[in-house]
Design a protein around this motif. Structure first.
Motif, PDB file in Angstrom:
ATOM      1  N   MET A 181       0.837  -1.214   0.000  1.00  0.00           N
ATOM      2  CA  MET A 181       0.000   0.000   0.000  1.00  0.00           C
ATOM      3  C   MET A 181       0.865   1.254   0.000  1.00  0.00           C
ATOM      4  N   LEU A 182       2.086   1.124   0.493  1.00  0.00           N
ATOM      5  CA  LEU A 182       2.933   2.294   0.696  1.00  0.00           C
ATOM      6  C   LEU A 182       3.496   2.791  -0.625  1.00  0.00           C
ATOM      7  N   GLN A 357      -3.762   6.656   4.545  1.00  0.00           N
ATOM      8  CA  GLN A 357      -4.518   7.293   3.451  1.00  0.00           C
ATOM      9  C   GLN A 357      -3.606   8.201   2.640  1.00  0.00           C
ATOM     10  N   PHE A 358      -2.705   8.910   3.351  1.00  0.00           N
ATOM     11  CA  PHE A 358      -1.751   9.769   2.662  1.00  0.00           C
ATOM     12  C   PHE A 358      -0.857   8.936   1.745  1.00  0.00           C
ATOM     13  N   GLU A 359      -0.444   7.736   2.235  1.00  0.00           N
ATOM     14  CA  GLU A 359       0.389   6.838   1.432  1.00  0.00           C
ATOM     15  C   GLU A 359      -0.327   6.445   0.144  1.00  0.00           C
ATOM     16  N   THR A 368      -5.686   8.697  -6.454  1.00  0.00           N
ATOM     17  CA  THR A 368      -5.546  10.029  -7.048  1.00  0.00           C
ATOM     18  C   THR A 368      -4.364  10.077  -8.023  1.00  0.00           C
ATOM     19  N   ASP A 369      -3.894   8.929  -8.414  1.00  0.00           N
ATOM     20  CA  ASP A 369      -2.745   8.811  -9.329  1.00  0.00           C
ATOM     21  C   ASP A 369      -1.518   9.548  -8.798  1.00  0.00           C
ATOM     22  N   GLY A 370      -1.353   9.547  -7.508  1.00  0.00           N
ATOM     23  CA  GLY A 370      -0.133  10.120  -6.941  1.00  0.00           C
ATOM     24  C   GLY A 370      -0.226  11.580  -6.591  1.00  0.00           C
ATOM     25  N   VAL A 490      -2.771  15.469   8.477  1.00  0.00           N
ATOM     26  CA  VAL A 490      -2.534  14.031   8.396  1.00  0.00           C
ATOM     27  C   VAL A 490      -2.195  13.517   9.792  1.00  0.00           C
ATOM     28  N   LEU A 491      -2.962  12.537  10.265  1.00  0.00           N
ATOM     29  CA  LEU A 491      -2.727  11.977  11.589  1.00  0.00           C
ATOM     30  C   LEU A 491      -1.883  10.704  11.446  1.00  0.00           C
ATOM     31  N   GLU A 492      -0.741  10.698  12.096  1.00  0.00           N
ATOM     32  CA  GLU A 492       0.139   9.522  12.036  1.00  0.00           C
ATOM     33  C   GLU A 492      -0.251   8.625  13.203  1.00  0.00           C
ATOM     34  N   THR A 493      -1.177   7.716  12.923  1.00  0.00           N
ATOM     35  CA  THR A 493      -1.847   6.976  13.999  1.00  0.00           C
ATOM     36  C   THR A 493      -1.068   5.737  14.443  1.00  0.00           C
TER      37      THR A 493
END
Lengths: 659, 187
Positions: A181-182, A357-359, A368-370, A490-493
């Motif tokens: 996913m990353l 999600q940001f990844e 979003t195609d990057g 962006v929350l780094e959970t």
């Protein structure tokens, strides 16, 4: 005639500082059956062991008592010592006068008294020690790896490369786990897919690896070397033997649902591959969203499939296989912050997303195609705030631990914002920056150089104002209150254990810590083993870690599996339960208490009032029994004895203590 | 409590850029260990410690930094720089901030500024500092007419100061040096 030798260890000053070792030796000489007693600075050292061997030969000793550290530490060492001297290794007793005496007491007089008591008990037990012999059981030379993320893949590949058979079970329709996913991986910024997809392909083509995707382990029985595992293969509704993976069905499927793989940022059809480079690269039908399977009306995929591989009648299948070893690689999930952080909107604001999600967003093959965009309006954000430790190091709302990987991927995220959006600003709210890895701190410093502004303090509240999100925090370095106006947050959970791990661990009998991470046998010296023989841990199922650490641990687990499966036979522990069939009443109470399912009722020929009869008695399976002793205390007629800890020995110990 | 707003458009980013270029300091290099402030001999008199000054610049709080006394109090002793783990030239940064502030007529320590000017004038004129002139003019221009005057006789009789200036051999060379520097600065 018992001839017992007692050896008291100083353990440097560990024991000798709190226990009068000479006094213990003198007292030991008076115990019944003791013919020799001596002390030693370090009994476990080479000269210490030689002294024991010499004493056995000179004084013709046939039982040995060692007063030293915990048997967990050196029982195996001393068993070998006395075996070298010609004694049966089970004629040894250890009195733990370090962990249970010197380390926990300060009063030397009382500690010495307790040490003498423990030595007396051990000598009394030793007098009743009988010779025990190990037996061997054959090993099934096949390993099971549960979980197809980077940890599971690495472990499976390493084991398979050593020439052993591996079955890899993955619950999703493709292997790859979180790593695929990353977008990029720190600190070298290589593309995650570019380094993980070749591994996936190698794995699927490996002659020694059997890949079972869309499958789950439903039952685990057996024991080290001989596990019996039931695996449920979920219905795919696509015959993968004929499917060519052309992808035509995916384009025509009318049912569109939220994509789990894209973390809810995109849509996917009901018949779908997990992602474009999925392995196996063939689709499955999600039965909960397929129109044909839910309403009975559709069937488009079946009509357009050029090879006719769609099968709406497909059913879940269960197979049972035998394995010699199991590697758990069940991975992690992210904590659900929406339920915990009301002050961050609790999920009400579209423009607050998670790191994963940001990844997906920044990934070229993502929804979003990057492009980094605001989910609310699709606009490119001019400023982004990253908040670290959301759920981590927060006892009140989340978890007490540090999730370890976030500091580094946050630095990567900030770098990506500054790189991809010209003129953008990246802010990071943090408490500490933890970068203990090769090239890690340099990477973080480079992000600062790029222009990321780190604000030291937790954000206390986020609220929308116009198009912006306002975050209130403090910068403790400059002693100022800070208001951040950004377009995206962006929350780094925190990482939490994969919820499926709980069930799997319970089935196999692997412990979990207070946070649910699978428990290793020893945090330092046995980091990949579990307390269940033949079961090993790889990756984030054991605790939060990044990719390099995960891969290293997976290879370590593989090495342990290879070491185990390369033996043809396994020595069993002889300290197991034994039933005296004459005394056994056949009540079966022991069967209920046995946690290993090692006891069963069998027919036993007996005589009753002069007649031959058959009656049921309990019998212990030596391969399954772990020697816990639960059955012995549950046995009302006292028919069960734990070898090495017989009822008689326990009573002798109590007697010795009361003497 | 200081209140900072981040993320707003149109912050004076170019001033930060100028300061970095003039001083050769990369502000992001500072990880706020505080070693500079711990060793600074004049930190006790500063309103912002050197570490805090850098932190505020990292957060683009230019106004507060320009108003600060810290760059004016800095003695340029270089103690911070030689001990800095990231080799940040803090005295250079202080000088750059001082110049930037002066260009905007923000001079929080007027006496120090006057002293600096007199000192340079002195050197330009005689090729080296002439203490008697420097002390005299400093007292006159600042209005502290009798500051340290009591020390003067003792200094004089111990031959630490003299009435006539001691002129260097190549006075015009020093003048040229000044001219060149001014020309370079103007560019």
């Amino acid at each position: 005639m018992r001839r017992i030798g007692v050896f008291v260890c100083h353990c440097g000053s560990n024991i000798a500082a709190t226990v009068d070792v000479e006094k213990v030796v003198e007292a030991a000489k008076t115990f019944p059956g003791v013919v020799y007693a001596a002390d030693n600075k370090y009994t476990c050292s080479e000269p210490g062991q030689e002294a024991i061997k010499k004493a056995i030969a000179e004084h013709n000793l046939n039982r040995v008592v060692i007063c030293s550290c915990s048997p967990r530490m050196h029982e195996a060492t001393f068993r070998k010592t006395i075996a070298d001297a010609g004694l049966n290794p089970y004629l040894l007793e250890i009195a733990n006068i370090r962990e249970q005496v010197s380390w926990v007491h300060t009063d030397k007089e009382k500690a010495t008294e307790k040490a003498i008591d423990l030595a007396r008990i051990a000598a009394a037990k030793a007098a009743k020690d009988e010779e025990l012999f190990t037996s061997t059981i054959p090993i099934e030379k096949r390993a099971l790896v549960i979980g197809g993320g980077i940890a599971g893949m690495q472990a499976a590949l390493d084991i398979a490369d050593a020439g052993l058979q591996v079955t890899l079970v993955e619950k999703e329709s493709s292997i790859g786990g979180k790593m695929v996913m990353l977008d990029k991986t720190f600190p070298t910024l290589d593309c995650s897919a570019c380094i993980s997809t070749p591994k996936m392909v190698t794995l699927s083509q490996h002659p020694n690896i059997e890949l079972m995707t869309y499958s789950e382990v439903t039952h685990v029985g057996g024991y080290i070397g001989n596990f019996e595992v039931t695996i449920k293969q979920k219905a795919k509704f696509v015959n993968h033997d004929i499917c060519t993976g052309c992808g035509l069905c995916e384009t025509k499927c009318p049912a569109k649902v939220t994509s789990e793989f894209d973390q809810g940022l995109g849509k996917r059809p009901a018949i779908h591959k997990l992602f474009a480079q999925a392995v196996p690269n063939k689709p499955v039908i999600d039965k909960n969203s397929c129109l044909k399977l839910t309403t009975g009306k559709c069937g488009i995929c079946s009509k357009i499939c050029p090879v006719g591989c769609i099968d709406y009648e497909d059913k879940d299948k269960e197979v049972t296989k035998k394995f010699g070893a199991i590697v758990l690689a069940t991975g992690y999930e992210l904590i659900d912050w929406t339920k915990l952080y009301g002050e961050y909107g609790g999920g009400r604001y579209d423009n607050i997303i998670t790191g994963l999600q940001f990844e997906r967003m920044v990934n070229a093959s993502g929804p979003t195609d990057g492009k980094i965009v605001r989910p609310s309006d699709g606009k490119t954000p001019k400023s982004v705030l990253f908040i670290k430790c959301v759920g981590s190091r927060d006892v009140n709302k989340g978890k007490s631990y540090c999730s370890r990987a976030c500091c580094m991927y946050t630095a990567k995220h900030a770098h990506q914002v500054l790189e991809k959006i010209p003129g953008a600003k990246a802010y990071v709210s943090y408490m500490d920056v933890r970068t203990p890895g090769k090239g890690y701190d340099e990477f973080y410093m480079r992000t600062l150089e790029d222009g990321a502004v780190y604000v030291r303090g937790r954000i206390s509240k986020i609220y929308p104002e116009g198009e912006k999100l306002i975050s209130l925090g403090e910068d403790t370095l400059s002693n100022s209150n800070v208001t951040l106006e950004t377009d995206l947050v962006v929350l780094e959970t925190a990482m939490v254990p994969n919820p499926s791990a709980e069930k799997t661990a319970a089935m196999i009998g692997v412990g979990r810590d207070k946070d649910g991470w699978l428990q290793e046998a020893h945090p330092k010296l046995r980091p990949v083993e579990t307390n269940t023989g033949g079961v090993f841990l790889a990756g984030t199922c054991q605790g939060p870690k990044d990719i390099p650490d995960t891969v290293a641990q997976a290879s370590a687990a593989a090495a342990k599996v290879i070491g185990l499966l390369y033996k043809d036979e396994l020595e069993t522990n002889p300290m197991i339960s034994k039933v005296d069939p004459q005394k056994c009443a056949g009540c079966g109470f022991c069967i209920e208490v046995c946690p290993y399912g090692a006891i069963e009722l069998v027919d036993f020929p007996d005589r009753y009032q002069g007649k031959k009869i058959m009656r049921k008695v309990a019998q212990v399976n030596g391969g399954l029994c772990q020697g816990c002793g639960a059955c012995t205390v549950s046995c009302k007629p006292g028919a069960i004895d734990l070898l090495g800890f017989t009822n008689l020995q326990i009573l002798e110990e109590v007697d010795a203590l009361c003497r | 409590m200081r209140q900072i707003t981040l993320g707003k458009e149109g912050v004076e980013k170019n001033i930060i850029q100028t300061l970095q270029e003039k001083s050769g300091v990369r502000l992001s290099d500072c990880y706020q260990c505080g070693k500079c402030s711990a060793g600074c001999p004049v930190a006790f008199a500063m309103d912002l410690k050197p570490r805090q000054l850098i932190r505020l610049l990292q957060l683009e709080q230019v106004d507060e930094v320009l108003k600060s006394k810290t760059p004016w109090l800095c003695a340029t002793c270089q103690c911070c720089f030689v001990r800095c783990p990231n080799e940040i030239k803090i005295p250079n940064l202080m000088e750059a901030v001082r110049q930037e502030a002066k260009a905007r007529h923000i001079i929080p320590e007027k006496d120090i500024d006057k002293f600096n000017n007199l000192f340079l004038k002195n050197v330009e004129q005689f090729g080296r500092s002439h203490e008697t002139f420097l002390m005299g003019f400093y007292n006159l221009t600042t209005g502290h007419l009798f500051q340290d005057v009591g020390c003067a006789p003792k200094l004089y009789f111990n031959k630490k100061i003299r009435i006539r200036p001691h002129v260097v051999k190549n006075k015009s060379g020093v003048k040229r040096l000044f001219q060149k520097t001014i020309e370079k600065g103007a560019k």
